[in-house]
Design a protein around this motif. Structure first.
Motif, PDB file in Angstrom:
ATOM      1  N   ALA A   1       0.824  -1.205   0.000  1.00 47.21           N
ATOM      2  CA  ALA A   1       0.000   0.000   0.000  1.00 47.21           C
ATOM      3  C   ALA A   1       0.860   1.258   0.000  1.00 47.21           C
ATOM      4  O   ALA A   1       0.435   2.327  -0.430  1.00 47.21           O
ATOM      5  CB  ALA A   1      -0.936  -0.007   1.208  1.00 47.21           C
ATOM      6  N   GLY A   2       2.096   1.140   0.505  1.00 47.14           N
ATOM      7  CA  GLY A   2       3.040   2.251   0.451  1.00 47.14           C
ATOM      8  C   GLY A   2       2.745   3.425   1.367  1.00 47.14           C
ATOM      9  O   GLY A   2       2.986   4.578   0.998  1.00 47.14           O
ATOM     10  N   PHE A   3       2.242   3.156   2.590  1.00 46.98           N
ATOM     11  CA  PHE A   3       1.937   4.247   3.514  1.00 46.98           C
ATOM     12  C   PHE A   3       2.941   4.376   4.651  1.00 46.98           C
ATOM     13  O   PHE A   3       2.663   5.000   5.661  1.00 46.98           O
ATOM     14  CB  PHE A   3       0.541   4.062   4.102  1.00 46.98           C
ATOM     15  N   GLY A   4       4.110   3.788   4.493  1.00 47.23           N
ATOM     16  CA  GLY A   4       5.132   3.945   5.513  1.00 47.23           C
ATOM     17  C   GLY A   4       5.231   2.753   6.456  1.00 47.23           C
ATOM     18  O   GLY A   4       4.308   1.940   6.550  1.00 47.23           O
ATOM     19  N   PRO A   5       6.352   2.654   7.173  1.00 45.97           N
ATOM     20  CA  PRO A   5       6.607   1.527   8.067  1.00 45.97           C
ATOM     21  C   PRO A   5       5.831   1.599   9.367  1.00 45.97           C
ATOM     22  O   PRO A   5       5.359   2.664   9.783  1.00 45.97           O
ATOM     23  CB  PRO A   5       8.115   1.638   8.323  1.00 45.97           C
ATOM     24  N   GLY A   6       5.694   0.445  10.008  1.00 45.82           N
ATOM     25  CA  GLY A   6       5.079   0.398  11.325  1.00 45.82           C
ATOM     26  C   GLY A   6       6.080   0.910  12.337  1.00 45.82           C
ATOM     27  O   GLY A   6       7.253   1.116  12.016  1.00 45.82           O
ATOM     28  N   PRO A   7       5.654   1.134  13.582  1.00 42.75           N
ATOM     29  CA  PRO A   7       6.552   1.698  14.595  1.00 42.75           C
ATOM     30  C   PRO A   7       7.797   0.858  14.858  1.00 42.75           C
ATOM     31  O   PRO A   7       8.892   1.402  15.024  1.00 42.75           O
ATOM     32  CB  PRO A   7       5.656   1.798  15.834  1.00 42.75           C
ATOM     33  N   ARG A   8       7.656  -0.463  14.875  1.00 39.34           N
ATOM     34  CA  ARG A   8       8.808  -1.316  15.173  1.00 39.34           C
ATOM     35  C   ARG A   8       9.801  -1.321  14.019  1.00 39.34           C
ATOM     36  O   ARG A   8      11.013  -1.305  14.218  1.00 39.34           O
ATOM     37  CB  ARG A   8       8.322  -2.732  15.490  1.00 39.34           C
ATOM     38  N   ASP A   9       9.279  -1.361  12.801  1.00 41.64           N
ATOM     39  CA  ASP A   9      10.167  -1.354  11.642  1.00 41.64           C
ATOM     40  C   ASP A   9      10.870  -0.012  11.517  1.00 41.64           C
ATOM     41  O   ASP A   9      12.046   0.066  11.179  1.00 41.64           O
ATOM     42  CB  ASP A   9       9.364  -1.614  10.367  1.00 41.64           C
ATOM     43  N   GLY A  10      10.125   1.047  11.783  1.00 39.19           N
ATOM     44  CA  GLY A  10      10.707   2.380  11.701  1.00 39.19           C
ATOM     45  C   GLY A  10      11.815   2.576  12.719  1.00 39.19           C
ATOM     46  O   GLY A  10      12.770   3.323  12.479  1.00 39.19           O
ATOM     47  N   LEU A  11      11.688   1.915  13.860  1.00 38.60           N
ATOM     48  CA  LEU A  11      12.733   2.004  14.882  1.00 38.60           C
ATOM     49  C   LEU A  11      14.040   1.458  14.333  1.00 38.60           C
ATOM     50  O   LEU A  11      15.105   2.066  14.494  1.00 38.60           O
ATOM     51  CB  LEU A  11      12.308   1.207  16.124  1.00 38.60           C
ATOM     52  N   MET A  12      13.965   0.326  13.663  1.00 40.00           N
ATOM     53  CA  MET A  12      15.175  -0.294  13.128  1.00 40.00           C
ATOM     54  C   MET A  12      15.757   0.486  11.956  1.00 40.00           C
ATOM     55  O   MET A  12      16.966   0.659  11.840  1.00 40.00           O
ATOM     56  CB  MET A  12      14.892  -1.743  12.773  1.00 40.00           C
TER      57      MET A  12
END
Length: 225
Positions: A121-132
């Protein structure tokens, strides 16, 4: 845009349901779910609600990493744990190794399918993925190193708190990366003109979670989640 939003919602809902099936299997879950389970046991709050709360807390760690949340990040926090909690209310605990493995495999496949859908869908990473990915950007460490540090840490804490860690954890870690890769290749990002664009993310984690090769928010980071 409508199709992308629908894909985001459906993907996150399926992800939460898949996580719930893995929990009901009782053979071991992924690191973040084990962490949520441990906190749930000590607080008496449902593991799904804990998952949402942990996602919100992890989002705060984005601030020093200078990460910016997107629609997908917020939706992840609101939907994933909520659907997980609802599924756990419907699916009762099971007994018997055959049924347990069936739920584990089904849950793992569902998570992989869901990851390809919502990442596409291309709406950005989830919080855990964004942390990494944020650690990778700010510290310059390889994604797999960031993922290993974060996930091994939460897995250890989850295990100490009483989260379910076992053969299911190992199977999920080994299988989720390749399965997500296939899923992402199948569910390419759908553009507004209806054409499909393949968007296979870099590996490491998101897998964002594991020795698996998951795409960011994809399989290289976790899900979950």
């Amino acid at each position: 845009m409508t199709r992308r939003i629908l894909a985001l919602i459906v993907g996150l809902a399926l992800y939460g349901a898949g996580d719930a099936l893995a929990i009901r299997a009782g053979l071991g879950v992924d690191p973040w779910t084990a962490f949520a389970q441990g906190l749930s046991l000590h607080t008496g709050i449902g593991v799904g609600w804990i998952t949402n709360f942990v996602g919100l807390l992890v989002l705060l760690l984005w601030i020093p990493l200078r990460q910016r949340p997107g629609m997908g990040t917020v939706a992840n926090i609101l939907l994933l744990g909520t659907v997980m909690q609802a599924t756990l209310a419907i699916v009762p605990p099971v007994e018997g190794i055959v049924v347990q493995f069936a739920l584990l495999i089904g849950g793992t496949l569902l998570v992989a399918l869901a990851t390809g859908i919502y990442i596409g869908a291309g709406f950005g990473p989830g919080p855990r993925d964004g942390l990494m990915t944020g650690m990778n950007t700010r510290l310059g460490w390889p994604i797999w190193v960031c993922r290993a540090i974060v996930e091994l840490t939460v897995l250890a804490i989850g295990w100490l708190l009483g989260g379910t860690v076992g053969i299911g954890t190992v199977i999920f870690a080994l299988a989720i990366g390749p399965l997500v890769h296939l899923s992402m290749a199948r569910f390419a990002r759908v553009r507004h003109d209806g054409s499909a664009e393949a968007s296979i993310a870099q590996s490491p984690i998101e897998g964002d979670s594991t020795a698996q090769t998951c795409p960011r928010q994809d399989s290289n980071l976790q899900p979950s989640d």
